[in-house]
Design an enzyme around this catalytic site. Structure first.
Site, PDB file in Angstrom:
ATOM      1  N   CYS A  48       0.832  -1.201   0.000  1.00  0.00           N
ATOM      2  CA  CYS A  48       0.000   0.000   0.000  1.00  0.00           C
ATOM      3  C   CYS A  48       0.872   1.258   0.000  1.00  0.00           C
ATOM      4  O   CYS A  48       1.734   1.417   0.858  1.00  0.00           O
ATOM      5  CB  CYS A  48      -0.918   0.008   1.218  1.00  0.00           C
ATOM      6  SG  CYS A  48      -1.938   1.513   1.319  1.00  0.00           S
ATOM      7  N   LYS A  94       1.925  -9.486  -0.459  1.00  0.00           N
ATOM      8  CA  LYS A  94       1.742  -8.533  -1.561  1.00  0.00           C
ATOM      9  C   LYS A  94       2.771  -7.420  -1.380  1.00  0.00           C
ATOM     10  O   LYS A  94       2.893  -6.844  -0.294  1.00  0.00           O
ATOM     11  CB  LYS A  94       0.318  -7.952  -1.527  1.00  0.00           C
ATOM     12  CG  LYS A  94       0.031  -6.801  -2.506  1.00  0.00           C
ATOM     13  CD  LYS A  94      -0.178  -7.315  -3.916  1.00  0.00           C
ATOM     14  CE  LYS A  94      -0.561  -6.179  -4.872  1.00  0.00           C
ATOM     15  NZ  LYS A  94      -1.969  -5.763  -4.739  1.00  0.00           N
ATOM     16  N   ARG A 149      -7.765  -1.751 -10.716  1.00  0.00           N
ATOM     17  CA  ARG A 149      -8.549  -0.685 -11.346  1.00  0.00           C
ATOM     18  C   ARG A 149      -9.247  -1.147 -12.623  1.00  0.00           C
ATOM     19  O   ARG A 149     -10.302  -0.617 -12.984  1.00  0.00           O
ATOM     20  CB  ARG A 149      -7.645   0.524 -11.616  1.00  0.00           C
ATOM     21  CG  ARG A 149      -7.279   1.256 -10.319  1.00  0.00           C
ATOM     22  CD  ARG A 149      -6.207   2.292 -10.536  1.00  0.00           C
ATOM     23  NE  ARG A 149      -4.973   1.658 -10.970  1.00  0.00           N
ATOM     24  CZ  ARG A 149      -4.017   2.285 -11.653  1.00  0.00           C
ATOM     25  NH1 ARG A 149      -4.182   3.548 -11.997  1.00  0.00           N
ATOM     26  NH2 ARG A 149      -2.909   1.660 -11.981  1.00  0.00           N
TER      27      ARG A 149
END
Length: 383
Positions: free
Chosen positions: A122, A170, A256
C-alpha cells in the site's frame, strides 16, 4: 477445458490458466486486487456473480493491526465476507510484528479464511509513511520479522486444532527507482514460509502513475520457487494473456481494471475455457446496478450510502460507452435518491442505451497522479 481454441477471437489460450496455493486449485489464475473503499463484500460478490463463479481468489480490503493493543475481529468491518466468496483471503497490514502475528492468529481461529496475506504494497502516505504497507520495503529486516512471526502464529494455531493456513505476501518492486529490492523481498518471503507472492510492478513513489514495470515482475517469477502473481495495468483479456505468456507469472491480479469492468474475470475465464468473446450491450451493462444495490443493502448500508456507491460504479462503467453516451453518466450521477436512480436507469435502458455497446477496452489510461515527496520519519516509534 482447452477445446475450441480456433474459436477464440482474441488469441490463443495461455499455457498457464490456473495455479495452486497449497491444496487450492485456483482457476482462472486471477485475483481481485484488494482496494480500500472499493473491494468490500458487495463489490466482491458482484464480481463473483458476473464471472459465473469463476473468480480465482478474492481478498479482503486491508485490515489494520497497529491500533489494537488486543486485536478484536468485531472491530473491523473489512473482515466481513460471505461463504460464496471462497476461496477468500484476509490481508493485514501494520508495522509491529507481535500485533500482526496476534491479529493473524485471531482471524484464522475465529473467521477461518482460506489464507492470510501480509500487505507490503500500500502506497498511501498514512500507511507507508508510518512504516507499514510499502513502507516495509524501506525496512526489510522488519518485514522479515513480521513474516516470521505471522507464520509462527499460524503454525501455533494449527497445533491447537485449527487449520494451518497458507501465508501470502503482496509487495511493490521497491520504494523508488533507486531502491528496487523486490528480489531481496522474494528471498525473505520464501525463507519465511510465504506460499505466494503478488508483485505490483510500481515503486511506492510512483503511486499509480506511469506503467508498471513488468520486466521486474518477470525476473521475480523466473527466480521464484513459489507462485508469483503479477499486478499492474491488466485491464483486458488480451493484456492478461500477454502478461502470463511473456513474463511467466502464475497469474494476474486486477484492480482498477475491475473497477471499470467487473465482468473481466468472467471474460478471462471464458477465454481460458476456449469460448468466443462476447459483445455486451450497454443495456446489459446497466443491468448490474440492481444486483449491486441489493448486495449493498444486504451488507447493512443506508440507502444514501448505497446510492453513493451506485454513482461511483456508474462513473466508471460509463467510460466504457462511446463519447455520445455521456448523457447516461450525467443522468445517473444527478439522481438524488435510489428510487430516482433506478427510474433514470430504466429510462436510459429504454432510450439512449439501446443502440450502444459496452467497450471497456476503450479505457487505456487508468493511472493516478504521481507523488514526488513523502515524509518518512515516525515509522520506528514504539518498535
Amino acid at each position: 477445458m482447452l477445446k475450441n481454441v480456433e474459436s477464440l477471437k482474441n488469441g490463443r489460450i495461455p499455457r498457464r490458466v490456473k495455479f495452486k496455493l497449497r491444496d487450492l486449485d485456483v482457476f482462472p489464475n486471477t485475483i481481485l486486487s484488494p482496494m480500500d473503499g472499493v473491494t468490500d463484500a458487495p463489490f466482491r460478490r458482484l464480481c463473483r456473480v458476473l464471472s459465473g463463479d469463476r473468480m480465482g481468489l478474492l481478498v479482503s480490503e486491508f485490515v489494520p493491526t497497529d491500533g489494537d493493543a488486543a486485536f478484536r475481529v468485531e472491530g473491523h468491518k473489512q473482515l466481513k465476507f460471505f461463504p460464496e466468496e471462497r476461496p477468500f483471503g484476509v490481508q493485514i497490514f501494520g508495522r509491529y510484528p507481535d500485533r500482526m502475528a496476534a491479529a493473524a492468529k485471531k482471524i484464522a481461529e475465529e473467521l477461518h479464511p482460506d489464507y492470510i496475506e501480509v500487505n507490503a504494497g500500500c502506497p498511501a502516505p498514512k500507511v507507508a509513511g508510518k512504516g507499514s504497507g510499502s513502507g516495509l520495503l524501506r525496512d526489510l529486516p522488519r518485514l522479515q520479522e513480521i513474516l516470521h512471526d505471522v507464520r509462527a502464529a499460524l503454525d501455533a494455531s494449527a497445533t491447537e486444532g485449527h487449520v494451518n493456513l497458507p501465508l501470502t505476501l503482496k509487495c511493490r518492486i521497491g520504494w523508488d527507482s533507486d531502491s528496487i529490492n523486490v528480489m531481496e523481498t522474494l528471498k525473505i518471503a520464501e525463507g519465511e514460509g510465504v506460499e505466494m507472492l503478488t508483485v505490483h510492478g510500481r515503486t511506492r513513489l510512483q503511486g499509480y502513475n506511469g506503467l508498471a514495470d513488468w520486466d521486474w515482475i518477470g525476473k521475480v517469477a523466473a527466480a521464484a520457487k513459489i507462485p508469483v502473481i503479477g499486478n499492474g495495468d491488466v485491464n483486458s483479456v488480451e493484456v492478461a494473456r500477454e502478461r502470463i505468456e511473456n513474463y511467466s507469472v502464475s497469474g494476474v491480479s486486477i484492480g482498477r481494471g475491475a473497477m471499470h469492468n467487473p465482468w473481466i474475470f468472467g471474460q478471462i475465464a471464458d477465454a481460458w475455457e476456449g469460448k468466443p468473446a462476447r459483445v455486451m450491450t450497454a443495456t446489459e451493462a446497466l443491468d448490474v446496478f440492481p444486483l449491486y444495490y441489493r448486495f449493498k443493502m444486504e451488507d447493512g448500508v443506508t440507502e444514501l450510502g448505497a446510492l453513493g456507491r451506485l454513482k461511483q460504479l456508474a462513473a466508471r462503467l460509463c467510460k466504457g460507452f462511446s463519447e455520445s453516451a455521456m448523457d447516461i453518466r450525467q443522468t445517473l450521477l444527478r439522481s438524488g435518491t435510489a428510487g430516482e436512480f433506478f427510474d433514470n436507469l430504466e429510462s436510459l435502458r429504454e432510450g439512449v442505451a439501446r443502440d450502444l455497446v459496452f467497450e471497456p477496452e476503450r479505457l487505456v489510461n487508468l493511472n493516478g497522479a504521481k507523488e514526488t515527496e513523502l515524509k518518512f520519519g515516525d515509522q520506528f516509534a514504539g518498535r
